[in-house]
Scaffold this active site. Structure first.
Site, PDB file in Angstrom:
ATOM      1  N   GLU A   1       0.146   4.718  13.641  1.00 27.24           N
ATOM      2  CA  GLU A   1       0.557   5.903  12.889  1.00 27.24           C
ATOM      3  C   GLU A   1       0.496   7.163  13.753  1.00 27.24           C
ATOM      4  O   GLU A   1       1.409   7.994  13.715  1.00 27.24           O
ATOM      5  CB  GLU A   1      -0.317   6.090  11.656  1.00 27.24           C
ATOM      6  CG  GLU A   1       0.065   7.315  10.845  1.00 27.24           C
ATOM      7  CD  GLU A   1      -0.740   7.485   9.576  1.00 27.24           C
ATOM      8  OE1 GLU A   1      -0.404   8.369   8.763  1.00 27.24           O
ATOM      9  OE2 GLU A   1      -1.731   6.750   9.394  1.00 27.24           O
TER      10      GLU A   1
ATOM     11  N   HIS B   1      -9.753   2.331   0.818  1.00 27.07           N
ATOM     12  CA  HIS B   1      -8.315   2.109   0.698  1.00 27.07           C
ATOM     13  C   HIS B   1      -7.992   1.546  -0.684  1.00 27.07           C
ATOM     14  O   HIS B   1      -8.346   0.413  -0.997  1.00 27.07           O
ATOM     15  CB  HIS B   1      -7.861   1.146   1.797  1.00 27.07           C
ATOM     16  CG  HIS B   1      -6.383   0.990   1.904  1.00 27.07           C
ATOM     17  ND1 HIS B   1      -5.497   1.719   1.141  1.00 27.07           N
ATOM     18  CD2 HIS B   1      -5.623   0.183   2.691  1.00 27.07           C
ATOM     19  CE1 HIS B   1      -4.257   1.373   1.460  1.00 27.07           C
ATOM     20  NE2 HIS B   1      -4.311   0.437   2.382  1.00 27.07           N
TER      21      HIS B   1
ATOM     22  N   CYS C   1       0.804  -1.215   0.000  1.00 23.79           N
ATOM     23  CA  CYS C   1       0.000   0.000   0.000  1.00 23.79           C
ATOM     24  C   CYS C   1       0.845   1.278   0.000  1.00 23.79           C
ATOM     25  O   CYS C   1       0.306   2.376  -0.072  1.00 23.79           O
ATOM     26  CB  CYS C   1      -0.955  -0.011   1.192  1.00 23.79           C
ATOM     27  SG  CYS C   1      -2.037  -1.459   1.183  1.00 23.79           S
TER      28      CYS C   1
ATOM     29  N   PHE D   1       1.826  -3.698   3.884  1.00 19.08           N
ATOM     30  CA  PHE D   1       2.175  -5.020   4.389  1.00 19.08           C
ATOM     31  C   PHE D   1       3.646  -5.301   4.085  1.00 19.08           C
ATOM     32  O   PHE D   1       4.141  -5.003   2.998  1.00 19.08           O
ATOM     33  CB  PHE D   1       1.323  -6.096   3.713  1.00 19.08           C
ATOM     34  CG  PHE D   1      -0.081  -6.227   4.257  1.00 19.08           C
ATOM     35  CD1 PHE D   1      -0.552  -5.410   5.261  1.00 19.08           C
ATOM     36  CD2 PHE D   1      -0.935  -7.191   3.738  1.00 19.08           C
ATOM     37  CE1 PHE D   1      -1.846  -5.536   5.749  1.00 19.08           C
ATOM     38  CE2 PHE D   1      -2.233  -7.338   4.217  1.00 19.08           C
ATOM     39  CZ  PHE D   1      -2.696  -6.508   5.227  1.00 19.08           C
TER      40      PHE D   1
ATOM     41  N   HIS E   1      -2.108   7.901   6.583  1.00 13.51           N
ATOM     42  CA  HIS E   1      -2.402   6.627   5.926  1.00 13.51           C
ATOM     43  C   HIS E   1      -3.672   6.018   6.516  1.00 13.51           C
ATOM     44  O   HIS E   1      -4.410   5.346   5.790  1.00 13.51           O
ATOM     45  CB  HIS E   1      -1.226   5.663   6.096  1.00 13.51           C
ATOM     46  CG  HIS E   1      -1.455   4.329   5.469  1.00 13.51           C
ATOM     47  ND1 HIS E   1      -1.466   4.155   4.099  1.00 13.51           N
ATOM     48  CD2 HIS E   1      -1.691   3.108   6.006  1.00 13.51           C
ATOM     49  CE1 HIS E   1      -1.681   2.878   3.819  1.00 13.51           C
ATOM     50  NE2 HIS E   1      -1.829   2.220   4.957  1.00 13.51           N
TER      51      HIS E   1
ATOM     52  N   LYS F   1      -9.177   8.395   3.460  1.00 10.82           N
ATOM     53  CA  LYS F   1      -9.680   7.034   3.215  1.00 10.82           C
ATOM     54  C   LYS F   1     -11.067   6.847   3.818  1.00 10.82           C
ATOM     55  O   LYS F   1     -11.772   5.897   3.470  1.00 10.82           O
ATOM     56  CB  LYS F   1      -8.715   5.999   3.785  1.00 10.82           C
ATOM     57  CG  LYS F   1      -7.429   5.848   3.000  1.00 10.82           C
ATOM     58  CD  LYS F   1      -6.574   4.724   3.569  1.00 10.82           C
ATOM     59  CE  LYS F   1      -5.280   4.552   2.788  1.00 10.82           C
ATOM     60  NZ  LYS F   1      -4.314   5.639   3.064  1.00 10.82           N
TER      61      LYS F   1
END
Length: 416
Positions: free
Chosen positions: A317, A341, A166, A402, A306, A336
């Site tokens: 985060e 996403h 991502c 990831f 994010h 988002k």
């Protein structure tokens, strides 16, 4: 080193198939989530996502050519075409030597996953004979969108794909920035595209407990920072940026949206899919971006987080932001909450949001924050509900993936 500016933008998103439509809906606080229409979700735990609506591929590709391209490449063609047109570039007027200095760095986390699923399904449900479509491999591979864009416009500069889950398209933008400022290219078309709303993606993310299952209220399902969040909402689409060496842009009289002045990449080095609660990887990426730009945290006017709406990820985060910014009340939002996403394309469309925030002095809000998580570190300035009008000189875009990948890009209001 050379200065690098943004001169063109393009977007295909769950909130609109142009930059103007997308930006308008972001400021209106609309959600792009709805029931999935691409396949029957009855047997799945999640029945909704943020699909692109009313996409007409034949506006961009001849009907006979469509079968050559997976949906993620179709989105890439459309977004890059818009960005090139927006930048006022007419590559047919460029010499071969000039086109050798114009490249494409395009990202995708999944590539043609829909093509892969469909082809393998046909094989196993058929008579077992290996009758594969001749376009199977070139439709599926993640780098093909970069190749198609370069072929389409006869661009012979640097051409490749970045894959960092991502964080992929933010990585592509940072790589494009580095390539131009080091003098290895004049113009780079950078961004990313994703078409992951498929049975395998939904099933796989459901199995890992990553997706929201708020089937009764899709538009309220993506709720970063809210105590009742239960996972992310999958989205699809593409974002494209034209990055250009400043002198070249000025010489041709280009309109400049913003300047990119820093990029930082790091790693959590922690877990396959999880993030550490202290947010160390996020903090490292942001710190490197600030150091690269040569500015202090107090200069940042907006962080596009994010934050995907996962219980652990959002707090990780925010803890990372707290490490870097301390008690500096920098406005933070997660768009988002509206787009869902977009996985490997997220960094590109969120960079567009940062650029337009800098250009227009407005900060989009996070929607659906009805009950803020009480574990959010104190002193953070979360913009929720409605957009905020204020001066925005510097904006920071965070993306994580990831595997522990982190990437942060930094944009500045342009001044010659």
């Amino acid at each position: 080193m050379k200065r690098v500016v943004i001169t063109g933008l393009g977007a295909i998103t769950p909130l609109g198939n142009s930059v103007n439509e997308f930006w308008s809906n972001i400021l209106l606080g609309k959600s792009g989530a709805d029931r999935i229409t691409k396949f029957d979700t009855a047997k799945f735990k999640t029945h909704f996502g943020c699909e692109v609506k009313n996409f007409e591929v034949e506006r961009y590709v001849e009907k006979k050519e469509v079968k050559k391209y997976d949906l993620f490449t179709q989105y890439a063609i459309a977004a890059s075409d818009e960005a090139i047109l927006d930048a006022g570039l007419k590559f047919e007027n460029y010499t071969l030597t000039q086109r050798c200095d114009i490249g494409v760095i395009w990202a995708s986390g999944n590539g043609g996953i829909g093509t892969f699923e469909n082809q393998v399904k046909e094989f196993y449900t058929g008579d077992g004979m290996p009758r594969f479509n001749p376009f199977f491999i070139p439709k599926m591979i993640a780098d093909i969108a970069a190749g198609v864009i370069s072929i389409r416009h006869k661009l012979q500069g640097p051409n490749y794909c970045t894959v960092s889950a991502c964080a992929s398209s933010n990585t592509a933008i940072i790589n494009a920035f580095d390539t131009i400022r080091l003098g290895k290219a004049t113009i780079i078309i950078a961004g990313g595209s994703e078409a992951p709303i498929t049975p395998a993606s939904i099933g796989g993310f459901n199995a890992s407990q990553a997706l929201s299952k708020r089937n009764e209220a899709p538009t309220a399902a993506s709720r970063p920072f809210d105590a009742d969040r239960d996972g992310f909402v999958i989205g699809e689409g593409a974002g494209a940026l034209v990055l250009e060496e400043l002198d070249h842009a000025l010489q041709r009289g280009a309109r400049v949206y913003a300047e990119i002045i820093g990029g930082g990449m790091a790693a959590d080095a922690y877990h396959l899919t999880g993030t550490p609660t202290d947010g160390i990887g996020a903090a490292l990426g942001m710190t490197k971006a600030l150091q690269d730009a040569g500015i202090s945290p107090v200069k940042i006017d907006y962080i596009n987080a994010h934050a995907t709406s996962t219980p652990i990820g959002d707090l990780s985060e925010l803890n990372g932001i707290k490490k870097v910014f301390g008690d500096i009340p920098v406005p933070i939002s997660s768009t988002k909450s509206m787009t869902g996403h977009l996985l490997g394309a997220a960094g590109a469309i969120e960079s567009i949001i940062c650029i337009l925030s800098v250009k227009n002095d407005v900060i989009p809000a996070t929607i659906n924050v009805d009950n803020p998580d009480d574990q959010i570190p104190s002193g953070l300035n979360l913009v929720t509900g409605k957009y905020l009008e204020c001066e925005v000189t510097h904006a920071l875009n965070n993306t994580f993936g990831f595997g522990g990948h982190t990437a942060s890009s930094l944009f500045k209001k342009f001044s010659a």
